[in-house]
Design an enzyme around this catalytic site. Structure first.
Site, short mmCIF file in Angstrom:
data_model
loop_
_atom_site.label_atom_id
_atom_site.label_comp_id
_atom_site.label_asym_id
_atom_site.label_seq_id
_atom_site.Cartn_x
_atom_site.Cartn_y
_atom_site.Cartn_z
N ASP A 39 8.74 15.17 -23.73
CA ASP A 39 10.13 15.71 -24.27
C ASP A 39 11.32 14.73 -23.82
OD1 ASP A 39 8.58 17.86 -25.32
OD2 ASP A 39 9.42 19.28 -23.45
N ASP A 68 4.37 27.35 -31.96
CA ASP A 68 5.02 27.64 -30.52
C ASP A 68 4.53 29.21 -30.07
OD1 ASP A 68 5.99 25.21 -30.26
OD2 ASP A 68 7.64 25.93 -31.49
#
Lengths: 199, 250
Positions: B130, B11
């Site tokens: 998500d 990330d």
């Protein structure tokens, strides 16, 4: 000997270029497909879809086919191997036709076939490679007319399909050696040695 | 036999790999090219690079960083974060990505999925989803998990497949960062409903979590971040553990 990578203009060639350079090869990237006709060794990289990849190659297809069949060392990777066949279910364009046969859809339920799978082969390009898992990312595969042109196979979804081909000194891999870590780099090293012997 | 993939995820924010809990409270843990190379040498089957800031002013900087990262690894690299169009996808591929993951933009403009699949081949189109548990099902969230979309997760996954997605990267927001294991229920449900590969993401905290997700669901790959970043165990250790338990790995 110089390795010429065909740039069909549809995708990035960094990974295949750096894999050859990592093994000490001198690399030329050819944006003009005419340059393939005077190369010692040709690489057809695995980027794009069948028709878009054939776009720039179409007008030289007979000359390229003749050159491959006359024994110039070459390596086609993934779609770069598929375009060496006569035609494909994926598109309407003609292929180069150096590998007799057609590209057909995999019969497995879950496609694309994506990830690391085993290539079973006795070919010299695998000499010294103990771990035979290579990276695949495809929904179609070659169906060769002549079984002698199939030099390796892979199992997926209950089907054993041809994943490694050879005609004259032209190799085709359905997998991506340039993305297959240590084993893939070793295969490219073996291919360079093969090409130098046969250039 | 096709092996199960282990995918370390980077990330990335402002040029650094960061890790937080439930998408918040970020800490710097390293440089993307260094970490990608280390994981690749350690047996990672693939690397995922997610630009979590994805701000416009850093777009070129991010592409440069993708290119630096791609130069250092000889395994597939997936890049995502803020990709809004097929042209931006092309830029990421040209920078050295092998696959590109798209999240919010695919929700706003689903046609982008089919357009990208036609241009680049479906094997390089990854749809990131998500999800969060709502009532008896799961809802899709967009914009880094901050916006409810009203879309049912299973329906959206099936639609993405129909439109040309080559793979689904499924993150459970309920499980992410809390290290309590992957969300088996939603992962199993989605992997059973679609016929493209699914990558499980969010919640990995121990070796057993990999075993659980591979034996209780039909996922093709498991993604993890903090367990690798904080060196709780290495990719190699995960592979050895799974091999001993009979899970096919490279």
């Amino acid at each position: 000997m110089k390795v010429t990578i065909a740039d069909y203009g549809v995708g990035n060639l960094h990974s295949v270029k750096k894999a050859f350079e990592k093994n000490g090869a001198a690399v030329r990237v050819a944006a003009d497909m005419k340059d393939l006709l005077n190369s010692d060794c040709i690489v057809f990289p695995g980027v794009g879809a069948f028709d878009s990849t054939m776009g720039k190659l179409l007008c030289y297809k007979e000359d390229i086919k003749e050159r491959l069949l006359s024994g110039v060392p070459a390596l086609g990777i993934c779609i770069g191997a598929q375009i060496l066949f006569d035609s494909s279910e994926e598109g309407s364009s003609a292929g180069i036709g150096a590998f007799g046969g057609r590209i057909v859809k995999l019969s497995a339920e879950r496609i694309p076939h994506m990830g690391w799978n085993t290539v079973t082969t006795a070919d010299r390009l695998m000499d010294g490679i103990n771990r035979r898992e290579f990276y695949f990312a495809h929904s179609y595969r070659g169906s060769a007319d002549n079984p002698n042109n199939i030099i390796g196979t892979t199992e997926y979804g209950g089907e054993t399909f041809p994943s490694f081909f050879r005609v004259a000194n032209t190799y085709g891999t359905q997998f991506h050696p340039e993305k297959s870590s240590v084993s893939g780099l070793a295969l490219i090293k073996n291919f360079i040695a093969f090409a130098e012997e046969n250039a | 036999m096709l092996t199960k993939r282990i995918i370390p995820c980077l990330d990335v924010k402002n040029g650094k790999v960061v890790k937080g809990v439930n998408f918040l409270g970020l800490k710097d843990v390293g440089s993307p090219p260094d970490m990608a190379e280390e994981y690749s040498n350690d047996g990672a089957d693939e690397i995922t690079f997610l630009d979590i800031a994805a701000s416009l002013e850093y777009r070129q900087t991010t592409l440069d960083l993708v290119s630096e990262t791609a130069k250092r690894v000889f395994v597939p690299l997936t890049v995502g974060g803020g990709i809004r169009s097929a042209d931006e996808m092309r830029d990421a591929l040209n920078a050295g990505a092998d696959k590109v993951s798209v999240n919010s933009a695919a929700i706003t403009n689903p046609k982008m999925i089919s357009e990208s699949a036609e241009r680049f081949g479906r094997q390089c189109v990854v749809i990131a989803i998500d999800v969060k548990k709502v009532g008896k099902g799961w809802e899709v969230l967009s914009h880094g998990g901050t916006r409810a979309t009203g879309l049912d997760a299973i329906e959206w996954a099936k639609r993405a497949e129909d439109l040309g997605a080559g793979e689904i990267l499924l993150t459970s927001m309920d499980a992410d960062g809390v290290k309590n294991g992957y969300d088996i229920a939603v992962t199993a449900a989605i992997a059973d409903e679609v016929n493209i590969p699914v990558i499980a993401s969010g919640g990995c905290g121990k070796l057993e979590d990999f075993y659980e997700v591979f034996t209780q669901t039909n996922v093709s790959a498991a993604l993890a971040a903090s367990v690798f970043h904080y060196k709780q165990f290495t990719v190699m250790q995960v592979k050895e553990y799974l091999k001993d338990k009979g899970v096919p790995v490279r």
